[in-house]
Design a protein around this motif. Sequence first.
Motif, mmCIF file in Angstrom:
data_model
loop_
_atom_site.group_PDB
_atom_site.id
_atom_site.type_symbol
_atom_site.label_atom_id
_atom_site.label_comp_id
_atom_site.label_asym_id
_atom_site.label_seq_id
_atom_site.Cartn_x
_atom_site.Cartn_y
_atom_site.Cartn_z
ATOM 1 N N PRO A 102 57.509 13.151 -49.315
ATOM 2 C CA PRO A 102 57.914 13.611 -48.010
ATOM 3 C C PRO A 102 56.630 13.150 -47.156
ATOM 4 C CG PRO A 102 58.181 15.421 -49.456
ATOM 5 C CD PRO A 102 57.833 14.562 -50.396
ATOM 6 N N LYS A 103 57.206 12.453 -46.085
ATOM 7 C CA LYS A 103 55.969 11.859 -45.214
ATOM 8 C C LYS A 103 55.656 12.796 -44.065
ATOM 9 C CE LYS A 103 55.357 7.783 -42.322
ATOM 10 N NZ LYS A 103 55.975 6.664 -41.501
ATOM 11 N N ASP A 104 54.129 12.733 -43.630
ATOM 12 C CA ASP A 104 53.559 13.675 -42.907
ATOM 13 C C ASP A 104 54.429 13.351 -41.333
ATOM 14 O OD1 ASP A 104 52.167 15.031 -40.828
ATOM 15 O OD2 ASP A 104 50.370 14.842 -42.138
ATOM 16 N N PRO A 105 55.059 14.151 -40.699
ATOM 17 C CA PRO A 105 55.810 13.857 -39.479
ATOM 18 C C PRO A 105 54.646 13.138 -38.563
ATOM 19 C CG PRO A 105 55.751 16.310 -39.862
ATOM 20 C CD PRO A 105 55.121 15.433 -41.139
ATOM 21 N N ASN A 106 53.464 13.677 -38.718
ATOM 22 C CA ASN A 106 52.483 13.005 -37.762
ATOM 23 C C ASN A 106 51.752 11.819 -37.877
ATOM 24 O OD1 ASN A 106 52.841 15.449 -36.070
ATOM 25 N ND2 ASN A 106 51.490 16.581 -37.287
ATOM 26 N N ASP A 107 52.254 11.031 -39.123
ATOM 27 C CA ASP A 107 51.518 9.960 -39.654
ATOM 28 C C ASP A 107 51.302 8.706 -38.517
ATOM 29 O OD1 ASP A 107 50.290 11.008 -41.965
ATOM 30 O OD2 ASP A 107 51.820 9.940 -43.201
ATOM 31 N N ASP A 108 52.674 8.582 -37.806
ATOM 32 C CA ASP A 108 52.708 7.550 -36.827
ATOM 33 C C ASP A 108 52.094 7.895 -35.522
ATOM 34 O OD1 ASP A 108 53.942 5.838 -38.733
ATOM 35 O OD2 ASP A 108 55.928 6.733 -38.260
ATOM 36 N N LYS A 109 51.614 8.930 -35.133
ATOM 37 C CA LYS A 109 51.002 9.307 -33.955
ATOM 38 C C LYS A 109 49.567 9.040 -33.762
ATOM 39 C CE LYS A 109 54.364 13.112 -33.381
ATOM 40 N NZ LYS A 109 54.492 14.794 -33.029
ATOM 41 N N ASN A 110 49.473 8.814 -32.441
ATOM 42 C CA ASN A 110 47.964 8.585 -31.951
ATOM 43 C C ASN A 110 46.829 9.737 -32.262
ATOM 44 O OD1 ASN A 110 49.071 6.080 -30.928
ATOM 45 N ND2 ASN A 110 49.282 7.011 -28.983
ATOM 46 N N VAL A 111 45.683 9.570 -32.118
ATOM 47 C CA VAL A 111 44.910 10.748 -32.439
ATOM 48 C C VAL A 111 43.872 10.810 -31.318
ATOM 49 C CG1 VAL A 111 45.215 10.294 -34.948
ATOM 50 C CG2 VAL A 111 43.143 9.415 -33.817
ATOM 51 N N ILE A 112 43.347 12.289 -31.377
ATOM 52 C CA ILE A 112 42.067 12.526 -30.534
ATOM 53 C C ILE A 112 40.930 12.718 -31.552
ATOM 54 C CG2 ILE A 112 41.094 13.956 -28.851
ATOM 55 C CD1 ILE A 112 43.952 13.850 -27.382
ATOM 56 N N ILE A 113 39.819 12.231 -31.532
ATOM 57 C CA ILE A 113 38.841 12.642 -32.475
ATOM 58 C C ILE A 113 37.645 13.317 -31.505
ATOM 59 C CG2 ILE A 113 37.043 11.453 -33.884
ATOM 60 C CD1 ILE A 113 38.993 9.416 -34.687
ATOM 61 N N GLU A 114 37.066 14.603 -31.905
ATOM 62 C CA GLU A 114 36.178 15.065 -31.473
ATOM 63 C C GLU A 114 35.012 15.100 -32.663
ATOM 64 O OE1 GLU A 114 37.888 18.795 -30.494
ATOM 65 O OE2 GLU A 114 38.525 18.172 -28.544
ATOM 66 N N ILE A 115 33.944 14.587 -31.842
ATOM 67 C CA ILE A 115 32.516 14.634 -32.691
ATOM 68 C C ILE A 115 31.513 15.483 -31.989
ATOM 69 C CG2 ILE A 115 30.944 13.239 -33.703
ATOM 70 C CD1 ILE A 115 32.998 10.673 -33.572
ATOM 71 N N ARG A 116 30.771 16.240 -32.758
ATOM 72 C CA ARG A 116 29.783 17.156 -32.268
ATOM 73 C C ARG A 116 28.482 17.240 -33.256
ATOM 74 N NH1 ARG A 116 34.700 20.031 -31.288
ATOM 75 N NH2 ARG A 116 34.736 20.536 -28.835
ATOM 76 N N GLY A 117 27.379 16.952 -32.597
ATOM 77 C CA GLY A 117 26.200 17.270 -33.269
ATOM 78 C C GLY A 117 26.195 18.770 -33.682
ATOM 79 N N GLY A 118 25.687 18.657 -34.940
ATOM 80 C CA GLY A 118 25.576 20.106 -35.700
ATOM 81 C C GLY A 118 24.028 20.410 -35.911
ATOM 82 N N ALA A 119 23.668 20.771 -37.187
ATOM 83 C CA ALA A 119 22.328 21.148 -37.472
ATOM 84 C C ALA A 119 21.534 19.762 -37.271
ATOM 85 C CB ALA A 119 22.309 21.677 -38.882
ATOM 86 N N GLY A 120 20.306 19.900 -36.959
ATOM 87 C CA GLY A 120 19.370 18.623 -36.686
ATOM 88 C C GLY A 120 19.167 18.267 -35.278
ATOM 89 N N GLY A 121 19.391 18.851 -34.272
ATOM 90 C CA GLY A 121 18.955 18.489 -32.955
ATOM 91 C C GLY A 121 19.473 17.203 -32.393
ATOM 92 N N GLU A 122 18.307 16.566 -31.816
ATOM 93 C CA GLU A 122 18.627 15.167 -31.459
ATOM 94 C C GLU A 122 18.817 14.073 -32.588
ATOM 95 O OE1 GLU A 122 19.291 12.362 -28.663
ATOM 96 O OE2 GLU A 122 18.122 14.318 -28.028
ATOM 97 N N GLU A 123 18.607 14.268 -33.580
ATOM 98 C CA GLU A 123 19.085 13.587 -34.833
ATOM 99 C C GLU A 123 20.638 13.454 -34.920
ATOM 100 O OE1 GLU A 123 19.519 10.840 -38.335
ATOM 101 O OE2 GLU A 123 18.305 10.899 -36.276
ATOM 102 N N ALA A 124 20.839 14.839 -35.045
ATOM 103 C CA ALA A 124 22.387 15.048 -35.001
ATOM 104 C C ALA A 124 23.160 14.587 -33.947
ATOM 105 C CB ALA A 124 22.703 16.543 -35.153
ATOM 106 N N SER A 125 22.696 14.417 -32.942
ATOM 107 C CA SER A 125 23.193 13.699 -31.601
ATOM 108 C C SER A 125 23.265 12.263 -31.766
ATOM 109 C CB SER A 125 22.549 14.054 -30.520
ATOM 110 O OG SER A 125 22.777 15.668 -30.305
#
Length: 358
Positions: A102-125
Amino acid sequence: MFEQLERMAQRFEELNERLSDPSVISDTALYTELMKEYKQLTPILEEYQLYRTAAAAFDEAQELLAAGGLDPEMKELAQEEYSARKAEISERTETLTRLLLPKDPNDDKNVIIEIRGGAGGEEASLFANSLYRMYSMYAEGRGWKQEILNANQTELGGYKEISFSIAGEGAYSRLKYESGVHRVQRVPETESQGRIHTSTVTVAVLVEADEVTLEINPADLKIDVFRASGAGGQHINKTESAVRITHLPTGVVVECQDERSQFKNKDRAMMILRSRLYESLCQQQNEEIASERRMQVGTGDRSERIRTYNFPQGRLTDHRIGLTIYRLDDVMNGNIDEIIDALATADQSAKLANQERE
């Protein structure tokens, strides 16, 4: 399985005829829908044709051996053909089984990627910026379109957080395994004594949900406008162009301030909000599935540490499947197909194992 393949073969022939019909060609929506189905069936039917060719050759070799009367040389050739085609049939049967999962019905869709800095302050950013660059270069290599939706940049050029869309055929099918915590071990640009630091960045890959996919009641929204912060000159600081949207039933809050136009920021904020709500809905549905049937790889939990990037050793390790490769510079330049292929294969194997248990 083979009854299903025969039905697919009949449907494939039907699609071939319909896609040549002038009335279908003139109907853009119908033509697009049928062409999408045609493309989905093509790799399955191509593999099935190779299976049938191998099966016919196997039957022929088997008949020759059963009939007897062959001289030693011909018997050896027939035995070699029999063994080779038997192995091929087994291999192609396994491939067909995977293709029919069974195929994931979302496989052909576009995406939004969210990236957030975590532990590590400026280096994470700063590493958040490195990951954004990696995904951007990967998208460019595949001919996909990438657009920043919202970004909160630091003075040193990193990102506290950045949201961007990637549009292209099969975008979600390739990038859905990237959700989770990415850990980096390297000497930071901000470190003068050369000590290795460990920082983390969180990546969330969301399906780009349109209004048809997810309907939102306007009465459930609280919309605030305010002056954008950060760089941007006098205009962006004096104009209330930034938009904050709160979805009251869930408490989900989205802000967009990258554009000078309040209307553009509102449109982008709504795009991100729909995708976050759709992801939440999918997660709820997944939680209803019994734990023994969950995928071993899946799309990744945001809180799960999925990967480590060790720069001093030039090493990348994906902890979900135990994959380690020593070409980190190449990976950071967007060459991540080897990792994605390995994750997709592991995901398929997990699905096959679940299917066999059932």
